[in-house]
Enzyme design. Structure first.
Site, PDB file in Angstrom:
ATOM      1  N   SER A  14      41.390  58.827  57.338  1.00 64.12           N
ATOM      2  CA  SER A  14      40.948  59.063  55.965  1.00 64.12           C
ATOM      3  C   SER A  14      40.625  60.536  55.788  1.00 64.12           C
ATOM      4  CB  SER A  14      39.699  58.223  55.651  1.00 64.12           C
ATOM      5  OG  SER A  14      39.153  58.621  54.417  1.00 64.12           O
ATOM      6  N   HIS A  39      45.398  58.075  54.804  1.00 69.20           N
ATOM      7  CA  HIS A  39      44.650  57.406  53.749  1.00 69.20           C
ATOM      8  C   HIS A  39      44.037  58.454  52.827  1.00 69.20           C
ATOM      9  CE1 HIS A  39      42.841  53.789  52.112  1.00 69.20           C
ATOM     10  NE2 HIS A  39      41.686  54.435  52.011  1.00 69.20           N
ATOM     11  N   ASP A  41      41.753  58.996  49.603  1.00 67.30           N
ATOM     12  CA  ASP A  41      40.756  58.394  48.728  1.00 67.30           C
ATOM     13  C   ASP A  41      40.606  59.175  47.423  1.00 67.30           C
ATOM     14  OD1 ASP A  41      39.755  56.147  50.234  1.00 67.30           O
ATOM     15  OD2 ASP A  41      38.914  57.604  51.634  1.00 67.30           O
ATOM     16  N   MET A  43      38.276  59.256  44.029  1.00 70.61           N
ATOM     17  CA  MET A  43      37.027  58.786  43.428  1.00 70.61           C
ATOM     18  C   MET A  43      36.792  59.505  42.099  1.00 70.61           C
ATOM     19  SD  MET A  43      34.588  58.752  46.799  1.00 70.61           S
ATOM     20  CE  MET A  43      35.190  58.108  48.362  1.00 70.61           C
ATOM     21  N   HIS A  72      44.240  55.308  47.756  1.00 70.62           N
ATOM     22  CA  HIS A  72      43.233  54.291  47.438  1.00 70.62           C
ATOM     23  C   HIS A  72      42.491  54.753  46.186  1.00 70.62           C
ATOM     24  CE1 HIS A  72      39.164  52.353  48.870  1.00 70.62           C
ATOM     25  NE2 HIS A  72      39.590  51.838  47.732  1.00 70.62           N
ATOM     26  N   MET A  74      39.708  54.509  43.858  1.00 69.38           N
ATOM     27  CA  MET A  74      38.355  54.011  43.614  1.00 69.38           C
ATOM     28  C   MET A  74      37.923  54.538  42.256  1.00 69.38           C
ATOM     29  SD  MET A  74      36.514  54.395  47.329  1.00 69.38           S
ATOM     30  CE  MET A  74      37.575  55.608  48.108  1.00 69.38           C
ATOM     31  N   MET A 143      37.179  46.489  52.143  1.00 70.09           N
ATOM     32  CA  MET A 143      36.172  47.527  52.354  1.00 70.09           C
ATOM     33  C   MET A 143      35.085  46.992  53.284  1.00 70.09           C
ATOM     34  SD  MET A 143      37.185  50.191  50.768  1.00 70.09           S
ATOM     35  CE  MET A 143      35.696  51.161  51.060  1.00 70.09           C
ATOM     36  N   ASP A 176      38.771  49.510  55.743  1.00 67.18           N
ATOM     37  CA  ASP A 176      38.290  50.870  55.516  1.00 67.18           C
ATOM     38  C   ASP A 176      36.763  50.883  55.502  1.00 67.18           C
ATOM     39  OD1 ASP A 176      37.790  53.449  54.712  1.00 67.18           O
ATOM     40  OD2 ASP A 176      38.726  53.258  52.738  1.00 67.18           O
TER      41      ASP A 176
END
Length: 224
Positions: A14, A39, A41, A43, A72, A74, A143, A176
């Site tokens: 990540s 990965h 992320d 946000m 991913h 979020m 998660m 994750d």
């Protein structure tokens, strides 16, 4: 990536925990330790209490590595960014069951954009909520911490949740949050195959730490 996974157990660093000033080099170090995807992320400071990076950084990373980039989201309204991330060249995009108002439609849009589609479950969301969406997904991301920050502790109920999900589907399960050489065997024994690790990988020498996690996970996989 997920569609061709078979029975393999793979590592996904990540980049949330990486040094962003040297992101490409950090990713290459994890690749030397056996990482097979990255990965990424995203946000939005709404769905989760943090703000990270977007499609331009994803496009730069895609150009800098030959590893598939796994995004991913979020965020609220994930549909808004699916076209931009697909255009950036990422391999897969996952969205939260809790944030996608029309989950089946969102998964279909991801696939129509040329990416594999994943569903993400927060720690408190039961697997049963996915019953009618699973046929439209390529994988499920569980998660094992509450989303929003790196460096959190693994939630101990996660393996049981993975077991319940495994009874529902043969789709690949990604995990994750709080994944280390100690927790990786627990999720693999429960049925997970793709292990996202951030702090545990980038706290030291990334190749060495990635290798430690994968060795522990694959040993557990051989015994399950």
């Amino acid at each position: 990536m997920f569609r061709e996974l078979g029975e393999r157990i793979v590592g996904a660093p990540s980049i949330l925990s990486a040094d962003f000033a040297h992101l490409a080099e950090e990713v290459e170090r994890t690749k030397a330790g056996g990482a097979e995807l990255v990965h990424f992320d995203v946000m939005d400071n709404h769905f989760v209490p943090n703000l990270t990076i977007g499609p331009p950084v994803a496009a730069s990373l895609v150009r800098a590595t030959d590893l598939p980039v796994d995004v991913h989201l979020m965020m609220d309204n994930p549909d808004n960014l699916i076209p931009a991330f697909a255009e950036a060249g990422v391999a897969s995009i996952s969205v939260h069951q809790e944030a996608a108002v029309h989950l089946h439609r969102t998964l279909t849009r991801i696939q129509e954009a040329g990416c594999e589609a994943g569903i993400v479950l927060n720690p408190a969301t039961p697997p049963e909520t996915l019953e009618w969406a699973l046929p439209a997904a390529d994988f499920v991301l569980v998660m094992s911490v509450n989303p929003g920050f790196g460096g959190q502790s693994f939630i101990p109920e996660t393996p049981e949740k993975i077991r319940r999900l495994r009874e529902m589907t043969d789709k690949p399960i990604e995990v994750d949050g709080g994944i280390t050489a100690e927790t990786a065997p627990l999720v693999v024994e429960a049925g997970a195959q793709v292990l996202v690790a951030g702090s545990a990988v980038f706290k030291g020498e990334p190749a060495e730490e990635m290798r430690r996690i994968l060795d522990a996970a694959r040993s557990a996989g051989r015994s399950r």
